[in-house]
Enzyme design. Structure first.
Site, PDB file in Angstrom:
ATOM      1  N   HIS B 131       0.861  -1.173   0.000  1.00 11.86           N
ATOM      2  CA  HIS B 131       0.000   0.000   0.000  1.00 11.86           C
ATOM      3  C   HIS B 131       0.911   1.242   0.000  1.00 11.86           C
ATOM      4  CE1 HIS B 131      -2.806   2.952   1.792  1.00 11.86           C
ATOM      5  NE2 HIS B 131      -3.781   2.151   1.417  1.00 11.86           N
ATOM      6  N   ASP B 209       3.058  -4.418   8.138  1.00 12.37           N
ATOM      7  CA  ASP B 209       1.810  -3.670   8.011  1.00 12.37           C
ATOM      8  C   ASP B 209       0.659  -4.668   8.118  1.00 12.37           C
ATOM      9  OD1 ASP B 209      -0.479  -2.432   7.139  1.00 12.37           O
ATOM     10  OD2 ASP B 209       0.370  -1.673   5.263  1.00 12.37           O
ATOM     11  N   GLN B 212      -4.523  -5.337   6.932  1.00 12.88           N
ATOM     12  CA  GLN B 212      -5.499  -6.262   6.341  1.00 12.88           C
ATOM     13  C   GLN B 212      -5.497  -7.624   7.026  1.00 12.88           C
ATOM     14  OE1 GLN B 212      -7.755  -5.505   4.139  1.00 12.88           O
ATOM     15  NE2 GLN B 212      -7.008  -3.537   3.355  1.00 12.88           N
ATOM     16  N   CYS B 375      -4.649   2.351  -3.681  1.00 14.10           N
ATOM     17  CA  CYS B 375      -3.430   2.896  -3.063  1.00 14.10           C
ATOM     18  C   CYS B 375      -2.255   1.949  -3.248  1.00 14.10           C
ATOM     19  CB  CYS B 375      -3.633   3.182  -1.576  1.00 14.10           C
ATOM     20  SG  CYS B 375      -4.780   4.509  -1.290  1.00 14.10           S
TER      21      CYS B 375
HETATM   22  C1  LIG Z   1      -2.340  -2.924   3.590  1.00  7.17           C
HETATM   23  C2  LIG Z   1      -2.754  -1.547   3.992  1.00  7.17           C
HETATM   24  N1  LIG Z   1      -1.860  -0.735   4.560  1.00  7.17           N
HETATM   25  C3  LIG Z   1      -2.173   0.518   4.963  1.00  7.17           C
HETATM   26  C4  LIG Z   1      -3.443   1.009   4.782  1.00  7.17           C
HETATM   27  C5  LIG Z   1      -3.721   2.421   5.223  1.00  7.17           C
HETATM   28  O1  LIG Z   1      -4.569   2.427   6.340  1.00  7.17           O
HETATM   29  P1  LIG Z   1      -5.003   3.819   6.997  1.00  7.17           P
HETATM   30  O2  LIG Z   1      -5.639   4.593   5.900  1.00  7.17           O
HETATM   31  O3  LIG Z   1      -5.951   3.460   8.064  1.00  7.17           O
HETATM   32  O4  LIG Z   1      -3.758   4.474   7.531  1.00  7.17           O
HETATM   33  C6  LIG Z   1      -4.412   0.196   4.188  1.00  7.17           C
HETATM   34  C7  LIG Z   1      -5.802   0.642   3.973  1.00  7.17           C
HETATM   35  O5  LIG Z   1      -6.113   1.622   3.337  1.00  7.17           O
HETATM   36  C8  LIG Z   1      -4.054  -1.103   3.770  1.00  7.17           C
HETATM   37  O6  LIG Z   1      -4.936  -1.899   3.178  1.00  7.17           O
END
Ligand SMILES: Cc1ncc(COP(=O)(O)O)c(C=O)c1O
Ligand SMILES: Cc1ncc(COP(=O)(O)O)c(C=O)c1O
Lengths: 129, 418, 418, 129
Positions: B131, B209, B212, B375
């Site tokens: 992401h 991270d 998910q 993203c």
């Molecule tokens: C794998 C992953 N990392 C990071 C994020 C970012 O999360 P957040 O927008 O809550 O910071 C997301 C979701 O948008 C995601 O799916």
């Protein structure tokens, strides 16, 4: 019949007018829709202060492709000055379908890239919300 | 009389928790809401919404400073939430830091750890399936520090190669390896424990991270062995405005703070300040109190369901989703072919329809799916697609939701005269 | 039969909104709750709590990316909140950025503006009356960049000297002047417009910490003339988890981003990224959506009351508070003597009782006040006190709340055999 | 009678035992209560592995002052080894009043500073919650 995906929209989407490259060209620009990463570029050939010919290239959804395709027919022959004054309403009206707030950017991408090529100003057309 | 389809759907388990989620009784243009976008954000059970309301209506006060009853109740509510949230993923509360989302958690590591531990000639290793939240902070850090950002490649099955990881680590310049637990586009579940073991053996630091993963499967961060593990509240049945960063004590203690201000100091005078103990050193200003209370209620709710059951349910449902998607002509799913190896989501393209139009047409059937680059533009480039549509499930989804999606996709193809 | 005291209290206006705040019907040990700690955080009207619940139960989705109905509703709710919040303080939505609290807003400026605009030999000017949130980020920045942090002095009346400001600016090295709109300890209301005019004339940049101002008086940020103006949601009847930063377009456009990740990019590839337009460039990751909805409802509520009326009410109440505090033997109030020149709060000491004990004993009477350094240790040092007790008012307070405080303080003195 | 502010607490607060400076001294430490900025320091004189004498200095609330004062009487003569093992319960029991979670740190500041001086470990005593 579908409200958004009218016959002429699908027609322009599937058989976009004025798509491809245009070489040589006098002006060009490339823009992204930050929502989806769609890419739309334009090549413009200018004569006597008017758009003599133009071609779009790139990929996008039915709304952005149809919008660029329909606009391309109007833009041909238009004075550059006039292009600089086109706003969001112009593109939306031309498209002729109700566009939700989220998809406004799809509908305006074509105008944005053309204005960017002609005026150097690549902000979203006035009224994009 | 049972149709073939309904027979098949009843064979797939449901957790039967729809009624716990007020939003699921909504209708969109007369059709019941079908929510298949939990990958973007989850819906919230009444237990979470009520916990927030109750906190704000009955106990609200600022934390960490007041001696009166409300302030003590707020302190207790906030710290008890931290304890339950940490325990939910098998970590210690003292090294469990609340941020505003997982993006801030990753940035915290990039700024407060990265700027002192990554220098010229060093490398940060990430993957092609991240992401943006786990790519851009490292691009910024590496540019600032004169370091190199390298990517582990994604293969045709949507997986990484541990051999490539070994080769990269063998180069000796890798300071940090950062990767997702579950890909938000491919669904791939990465072999986290194997990867962190190799990273550790090479003397590098690891960040995972878990955005998910945590909402969808049992996660024991201690067993996974990462140095940092980050996730986000709003995808885990909790509210927006809260993220979580778990870190190893030794590392967190050596780090300088990130955001500075109230609550994170031990003392301040005109010339400088000293830092408070963990976890407060990393929580500057008024923290997300109501949000922690909400996320605390969310992990209680998930714990009561049992994360093994949640995973089993979502795996079956994803299998059913993959099966039924195959019925749609021109549809191609990206990522691992079997539900066994993926989180509860499937990203796909349909020949002749842009992802945006797919999502728009799904909405005509009351079905919420996401379209775009999710993203993850670098991954899109790697996959050679501009955008995909993505259906992702949560505890509240049932086979009928998948059926509604398939119906909407087939209807959408007819609109497009395909 | 009216006592002298009740006659006096009825002479002071009330806004009569207690019933809008569910928490105020609580009792502490059988005594009605008297909340006099709005300086730390405000209580929330039902309108705010309901707006959050309603959003989470009916409209919840992630913003900026979805084409389905819920996502569009969420987009509209989030951006409409931004518009109303910006309008509430007279600024533009496009340059109104949501952070997690005012502390993050100030850190954003310190990192993203400060690291490129403050260098060796430069100075940052702050004041002796700042909250740690407006001191520590500048200590960190100045140390990192080899710059000097200097402080405008607080005089005996709790005020600053504009002459000193002029002298400091005349030294020619000041890049940034940062100061609070209203002191959270002294109550002093600073002459913001005069100060920003001088800062601008000297070619420096100004940042104003409006945390204690926005909830309590009409604030027109455009007229105040600061380059950056920051405040925090939870003190303004809104929820935790949201802060606000208003900035000038030209400055924000030239700044590099602070947190990076999803939503704040225009495009990302393996080698680098380009940034999204304002305000999104500064909002990385999933933003505080439910929190923005809540804060939107809060400013609607305050607008309906009318900020002129709010200020008039709080000024009268503060006058009454100052008068009645004088009845307590050994009590000394710090800061400006008249209510005219102060926000709705009074910090004080009582000879022979530590502030903590004062607050503890106030709680026996159901009265919530704060004790300690109020995240302003440098100011405490300047005042020569270890800690103070602080009573601070909000729209929901009435003269009887002040009476309850005075009774509790007098009773506390008896416990201490003073 | 007040639950917290018992007579002996107020007595120790108003007339703290073993307060002041102690010069020369063998060990010393200074700590803050992050909650309120209260400051408590200690000077310790050591003989034969035991605390021969000690003095606290600084300022604080009734709880922290009384707690230090009461503890000072117990600490005199105590083996340094034993000091290293004292935990939060010891200080709370000695104080003899119910202490809320928020004010635990007030009650433990005296022990924290003494342990800091003796062992060099200035973390909060075990069990401080
Ligand atoms: C794998 C992953 N990392 C990071 C994020 C970012 O999360 P957040 O927008 O809550 O910071 C997301 C979701 O948008 C995601 O799916
Ligand atoms: C003047 C002032 N600035 C900054 C802050 C910090 O606010 P927050 O904790 O919401 O970041 C406060 C309140 O604590 C304050 O009173």
């Amino acid at each position: 019949m579908d409200d958004l995906y009218r016959d002429y929209i699908l027609d322009h989407y599937k058989r976009p007018r004025n798509f491809g490259e245009l070489d040589p060209h006098d002006m060009e620009a490339l823009e992204h829709n930050p929502l989806c990463g769609d890419e739309l570029g334009v090549h413009i050939r200018v004569k006597d202060g008017r758009i003599e010919d133009l071609r779009f290239h790139g990929h996008g959804c039915a709304i952005s492709q149809a919008s660029a395709s329909i606009a391309s027919e109007e833009l041909k022959g238009m004075a550059l000055e006039q292009v600089g004054e086109l706003d969001a309403d112009w593109a939306i009206e031309l498209l002729g379908i109700p566009v939700s707030a989220t998809r406004r950017k799809c509908a305006l991408l074509g105008l944005k890239v053309v204005k960017g090529a002609v005026t150097g100003d690549n902000s979203w057309p006035v009224g994009s919300g | 009389m049972k149709t073939a389809e309904s027979e098949r759907t009843t064979a797939v388990s449901t957790l039967d928790v729809r009624d716990d989620f007020p939003i699921l009784s909504r209708h969109i243009d007369g059709r019941p809401l079908v929510y298949l976008d939990s990958g973007a954000t989850s819906q919230k059970p009444a237990a979470v919404i009520d916990a927030i309301s109750d906190y704000l209506s009955e106990h609200n006060a600022n934390v960490h400073r007041g001696v009166y009853a409300l302030a003590q109740e707020s302190d207790a509510a906030y710290e008890s939430a931290r304890e339950r949230i940490a325990a939910f993923v098998g970590w210690e509360p003292r090294t469990t830091i609340f941020t505003k989302n997982v993006t801030e958690a990753i940035n915290l590591v990039a700024y407060a750890w990265g700027r002192t531990n990554v220098g010229p000639g060093d490398a940060v290793l990430t993957t092609q399936m991240e992401h943006h939240a786990n790519i851009v902070p490292w691009q910024v850090l590496c540019r600032e520090r004169g370091a190199e950002l390298r990517y582990l490649e994604v293969d045709e099955r949507g997986e990484l190669s541990l051999d490539q990881l070994d080769r990269e680590l063998a180069r000796g310049d890798v300071k940090l390896v950062t990767f997702t637990h579950v890909s938000n586009v491919l669904g791939t579940i990465l072999p986290v424990a194997e990867m962190t073991a190799r990273v550790r053996a090479a003397g590098a630091t690891s960040l995972v991270d878990g955005a998910q993963a945590v909402p969808h499967m049992p996660v024991n961060t201690a067993a996974l062995g990462a140095d940092f593990y980050a996730w986000t509240g709003h995808k885990a049945l909790g509210p927006t405005g809260i993220g979580v960063l778990h870190g190893r004590t030794e590392i967190l203690e050596q780090m300088e703070p990130f955001l500075t201000g109230g609550d994170m100091i031990a003392s301040v005078d005109f010339d400088g300040a000293t830092w408070n103990e963990l976890p407060f050193k990393f929580e500057a200003g008024t923290p997300p109190i109501a949000e922690a209370v909400g996320l605390g209620a969310a992990v209680d709710y998930l714990s009561a369901l049992g994360m093994e059951r949640v995973r089993a349910h979502e795996r079956k449902l994803t299998g059913y989703l993959l099966d039924r998607l195959r019925e749609v002509p021109g549809l191609r799913v990206v990522g691992p072919p079997e539900a066994e190896n993926r989180g509860g989501l499937a990203s796909f393209t349909i020949e002749g329809m842009h992802a945006h139009d797919i999502a728009e047409l799904a909405n005509r059937g009351g079905v919420c799916i996401r379209a775009g680059h999710h993203c993850a533009q670098p991954l899109m480039r790697r996959l050679g697609v501009a955008a995909t549509a993505r259906a992702s499930v949560g505890v509240y989804n049932e086979p009928v939701d998948v059926d509604a999606l398939i119906d909407a996709l087939l209807a959408g193809r007819r609109v497009f005269e395909l």
